[in-house]
Design a protein around this motif. Structure first.
Motif, PDB file in Angstrom:
ATOM      1  N   ALA A  75      -0.804   8.023  -3.108  1.00 35.54           N
ATOM      2  CA  ALA A  75       0.084   6.866  -3.283  1.00 35.54           C
ATOM      3  C   ALA A  75      -0.492   5.801  -4.213  1.00 35.54           C
ATOM      4  CB  ALA A  75       0.425   6.254  -1.931  1.00 35.54           C
ATOM      5  N   TYR A  76      -1.753   5.432  -4.012  1.00 38.79           N
ATOM      6  CA  TYR A  76      -2.299   4.372  -4.857  1.00 38.79           C
ATOM      7  C   TYR A  76      -2.471   4.840  -6.302  1.00 38.79           C
ATOM      8  CZ  TYR A  76      -4.925   0.809  -7.103  1.00 38.79           C
ATOM      9  OH  TYR A  76      -5.311  -0.131  -8.013  1.00 38.79           O
ATOM     10  N   ALA A  77      -2.977   6.045  -6.513  1.00 42.64           N
ATOM     11  CA  ALA A  77      -3.149   6.549  -7.881  1.00 42.64           C
ATOM     12  C   ALA A  77      -1.802   6.608  -8.595  1.00 42.64           C
ATOM     13  CB  ALA A  77      -3.817   7.920  -7.859  1.00 42.64           C
ATOM     14  N   HIS A  78      -0.776   7.034  -7.901  1.00 46.39           N
ATOM     15  CA  HIS A  78       0.570   7.092  -8.467  1.00 46.39           C
ATOM     16  C   HIS A  78       1.050   5.686  -8.843  1.00 46.39           C
ATOM     17  CE1 HIS A  78       4.688   8.603  -8.936  1.00 46.39           C
ATOM     18  NE2 HIS A  78       5.066   7.529  -8.288  1.00 46.39           N
ATOM     19  N   ALA A  79       0.887   4.747  -7.926  1.00 47.12           N
ATOM     20  CA  ALA A  79       1.315   3.365  -8.181  1.00 47.12           C
ATOM     21  C   ALA A  79       0.549   2.769  -9.353  1.00 47.12           C
ATOM     22  CB  ALA A  79       1.122   2.518  -6.924  1.00 47.12           C
ATOM     23  N   PHE A  80      -0.764   2.980  -9.397  1.00 39.03           N
ATOM     24  CA  PHE A  80      -1.560   2.392 -10.473  1.00 39.03           C
ATOM     25  C   PHE A  80      -1.198   3.018 -11.816  1.00 39.03           C
ATOM     26  CE2 PHE A  80      -5.076   1.452 -13.237  1.00 39.03           C
ATOM     27  CZ  PHE A  80      -5.296   0.113 -12.967  1.00 39.03           C
ATOM     28  N   TYR A  81      -0.947   4.305 -11.846  1.00 38.45           N
ATOM     29  CA  TYR A  81      -0.551   4.955 -13.095  1.00 38.45           C
ATOM     30  C   TYR A  81       0.707   4.285 -13.655  1.00 38.45           C
ATOM     31  CZ  TYR A  81       1.273   8.368 -16.364  1.00 38.45           C
ATOM     32  OH  TYR A  81       1.778   8.969 -17.494  1.00 38.45           O
ATOM     33  N   HIS A  82       1.692   4.088 -12.811  1.00 40.28           N
ATOM     34  CA  HIS A  82       2.941   3.482 -13.284  1.00 40.28           C
ATOM     35  C   HIS A  82       2.754   1.999 -13.617  1.00 40.28           C
ATOM     36  CE1 HIS A  82       5.389   7.001 -13.088  1.00 40.28           C
ATOM     37  NE2 HIS A  82       4.785   7.303 -11.955  1.00 40.28           N
ATOM     38  N   TYR A  83       1.934   1.309 -12.849  1.00 34.51           N
ATOM     39  CA  TYR A  83       1.593  -0.083 -13.181  1.00 34.51           C
ATOM     40  C   TYR A  83       0.967  -0.139 -14.574  1.00 34.51           C
ATOM     41  CZ  TYR A  83      -1.707  -3.933 -13.619  1.00 34.51           C
ATOM     42  OH  TYR A  83      -2.450  -4.974 -14.116  1.00 34.51           O
ATOM     43  N   LEU A 121      -6.710  -4.864  -3.333  1.00 36.60           N
ATOM     44  CA  LEU A 121      -5.512  -5.647  -3.051  1.00 36.60           C
ATOM     45  C   LEU A 121      -4.532  -4.858  -2.186  1.00 36.60           C
ATOM     46  CD1 LEU A 121      -3.640  -8.108  -3.530  1.00 36.60           C
ATOM     47  CD2 LEU A 121      -2.806  -6.892  -5.570  1.00 36.60           C
ATOM     48  N   CYS A 122      -4.259  -3.634  -2.568  1.00 34.95           N
ATOM     49  CA  CYS A 122      -3.283  -2.828  -1.828  1.00 34.95           C
ATOM     50  C   CYS A 122      -3.774  -2.494  -0.423  1.00 34.95           C
ATOM     51  CB  CYS A 122      -2.929  -1.571  -2.610  1.00 34.95           C
ATOM     52  SG  CYS A 122      -1.928  -1.935  -4.078  1.00 34.95           S
ATOM     53  N   GLN A 123      -5.076  -2.311  -0.246  1.00 32.46           N
ATOM     54  CA  GLN A 123      -5.608  -2.040   1.087  1.00 32.46           C
ATOM     55  C   GLN A 123      -5.630  -3.304   1.950  1.00 32.46           C
ATOM     56  OE1 GLN A 123      -6.299   1.205   2.193  1.00 32.46           O
ATOM     57  NE2 GLN A 123      -5.167   1.423   0.291  1.00 32.46           N
ATOM     58  N   SER A 124      -5.673  -4.466   1.320  1.00 26.80           N
ATOM     59  CA  SER A 124      -5.702  -5.742   2.042  1.00 26.80           C
ATOM     60  C   SER A 124      -4.306  -6.246   2.380  1.00 26.80           C
ATOM     61  CB  SER A 124      -6.395  -6.819   1.197  1.00 26.80           C
ATOM     62  OG  SER A 124      -7.690  -6.423   0.870  1.00 26.80           O
ATOM     63  N   TYR A 125      -3.335  -5.778   1.637  1.00 27.75           N
ATOM     64  CA  TYR A 125      -1.971  -6.289   1.742  1.00 27.75           C
ATOM     65  C   TYR A 125      -1.278  -5.835   3.029  1.00 27.75           C
ATOM     66  CZ  TYR A 125       2.994  -6.779   0.942  1.00 27.75           C
ATOM     67  OH  TYR A 125       4.306  -7.094   1.080  1.00 27.75           O
ATOM     68  N   THR A 126      -0.616  -6.773   3.675  1.00 25.03           N
ATOM     69  CA  THR A 126       0.301  -6.487   4.776  1.00 25.03           C
ATOM     70  C   THR A 126       1.449  -7.481   4.657  1.00 25.03           C
ATOM     71  OG1 THR A 126      -0.657  -8.058   6.336  1.00 25.03           O
ATOM     72  CG2 THR A 126      -1.601  -5.824   6.322  1.00 25.03           C
ATOM     73  N   ASP A 127       2.550  -7.223   5.306  1.00 27.82           N
ATOM     74  CA  ASP A 127       3.657  -8.180   5.295  1.00 27.82           C
ATOM     75  C   ASP A 127       3.213  -9.512   5.891  1.00 27.82           C
ATOM     76  OD1 ASP A 127       5.426  -6.474   4.061  1.00 27.82           O
ATOM     77  OD2 ASP A 127       6.259  -5.720   5.934  1.00 27.82           O
ATOM     78  N   ASP A 128       2.348  -9.476   6.916  1.00 26.86           N
ATOM     79  CA  ASP A 128       1.845 -10.713   7.522  1.00 26.86           C
ATOM     80  C   ASP A 128       1.013 -11.512   6.516  1.00 26.86           C
ATOM     81  OD1 ASP A 128       3.050 -10.111   9.935  1.00 26.86           O
ATOM     82  OD2 ASP A 128       1.242  -9.197  10.781  1.00 26.86           O
ATOM     83  N   THR A 129       0.217 -10.814   5.713  1.00 26.21           N
ATOM     84  CA  THR A 129      -0.581 -11.486   4.691  1.00 26.21           C
ATOM     85  C   THR A 129       0.328 -12.203   3.715  1.00 26.21           C
ATOM     86  OG1 THR A 129      -2.250  -9.738   4.848  1.00 26.21           O
ATOM     87  CG2 THR A 129      -2.343 -11.151   2.907  1.00 26.21           C
ATOM     88  N   LEU A 130       1.360 -11.505   3.248  1.00 28.21           N
ATOM     89  CA  LEU A 130       2.289 -12.095   2.296  1.00 28.21           C
ATOM     90  C   LEU A 130       2.988 -13.313   2.892  1.00 28.21           C
ATOM     91  CD1 LEU A 130       3.741 -12.056  -0.414  1.00 28.21           C
ATOM     92  CD2 LEU A 130       5.414 -10.499   0.606  1.00 28.21           C
ATOM     93  N   MET A 131       3.434 -13.209   4.120  1.00 25.90           N
ATOM     94  CA  MET A 131       4.119 -14.344   4.747  1.00 25.90           C
ATOM     95  C   MET A 131       3.174 -15.534   4.890  1.00 25.90           C
ATOM     96  SD  MET A 131       6.495 -12.350   7.510  1.00 25.90           S
ATOM     97  CE  MET A 131       7.280 -13.827   8.099  1.00 25.90           C
ATOM     98  N   GLY A 132       1.902 -15.279   5.209  1.00 23.24           N
ATOM     99  CA  GLY A 132       0.921 -16.354   5.317  1.00 23.24           C
ATOM    100  C   GLY A 132       0.683 -17.029   3.976  1.00 23.24           C
ATOM    101  N   TRP A 133       0.600 -16.241   2.913  1.00 21.87           N
ATOM    102  CA  TRP A 133       0.403 -16.802   1.573  1.00 21.87           C
ATOM    103  C   TRP A 133       1.591 -17.658   1.181  1.00 21.87           C
ATOM    104  CZ3 TRP A 133      -1.201 -11.744  -1.340  1.00 21.87           C
ATOM    105  CH2 TRP A 133      -2.439 -11.306  -0.867  1.00 21.87           C
ATOM    106  N   GLN A 134       2.805 -17.159   1.454  1.00 20.64           N
ATOM    107  CA  GLN A 134       4.012 -17.906   1.086  1.00 20.64           C
ATOM    108  C   GLN A 134       4.067 -19.230   1.841  1.00 20.64           C
ATOM    109  OE1 GLN A 134       6.957 -14.928   1.976  1.00 20.64           O
ATOM    110  NE2 GLN A 134       7.026 -14.200  -0.136  1.00 20.64           N
ATOM    111  N   ALA A 135       3.707 -19.216   3.102  1.00 22.32           N
ATOM    112  CA  ALA A 135       3.717 -20.458   3.890  1.00 22.32           C
ATOM    113  C   ALA A 135       2.695 -21.446   3.329  1.00 22.32           C
ATOM    114  CB  ALA A 135       3.413 -20.147   5.359  1.00 22.32           C
TER     115      ALA A 135
END
Length: 156
Positions: A75-83, A121-135
């Protein structure tokens, strides 16, 4: 992964290969030793500039989508290739012209977010992390937690 700039230790972590096997593959593919050094450990790095923020958002979104349909190791290699393909700049074509594919650049310095940083970044990311950053951003406190250590330790 190696052609995308993944260090041997990250290839080992993602694939389950031994570090020795990953380093051997790195040398065969790149003709040199894999870079060593400290792994990323600071989430603030991704929000220090608007360019990094937009690239981080794109990479996380691509990873989120890929992780729903692909095995974890792919999954990550695929995502990074397209990024890497999406963010390739024709004005910087010297960094990828020899490979013929804009995803494969001459150096990890040729990516806004290199493979290892993106993996952290991708291993650290969770929906909770994103919501905390946005707040925090809404409250005027754009600070992210600094990890006390890297998730995976230094590359050797």
């Amino acid at each position: 992964m190696v052609r995308l700039g993944a260090r041997a230790c990250v290839v080992s972590q993602i694939t389950g290969l031994s570090q020795l096997d990953a380093r051997t593959i790195w040398r065969e593919v790149m003709g040199d030793s894999s870079p060593s050094g400290q792994q990323p450990n600071d989430l603030m790095w991704y929000v220090k500039t608007p360019q990094r923020r937009s690239h981080a958002a794109l990479l996380v979104r691509l990873y989120d989508h890929a992780s729903r349909t692909l095995p974890e190791y792919a999954a990550y290699a695929h995502a990074f290739y397209h990024y890497a393909r999406v963010t390739a700049s024709p004005s910087q074509s010297d960094s990828w012209r020899s490979s013929g594919d804009p995803a494969f650049r001459a150096s990890e310095r040729d990516y806004v977010i290199p493979f290892s940083r993106g993996y952290f970044l991708c291993q650290s990311y969770t929906d909770d992390t994103l919501m905390g950053w946005q707040a925090q951003m809404r409250a005027g406190h754009p600070s992210l937690p600094k990890m006390s250590r890297s998730i995976h330790g230094p590359c050797r």
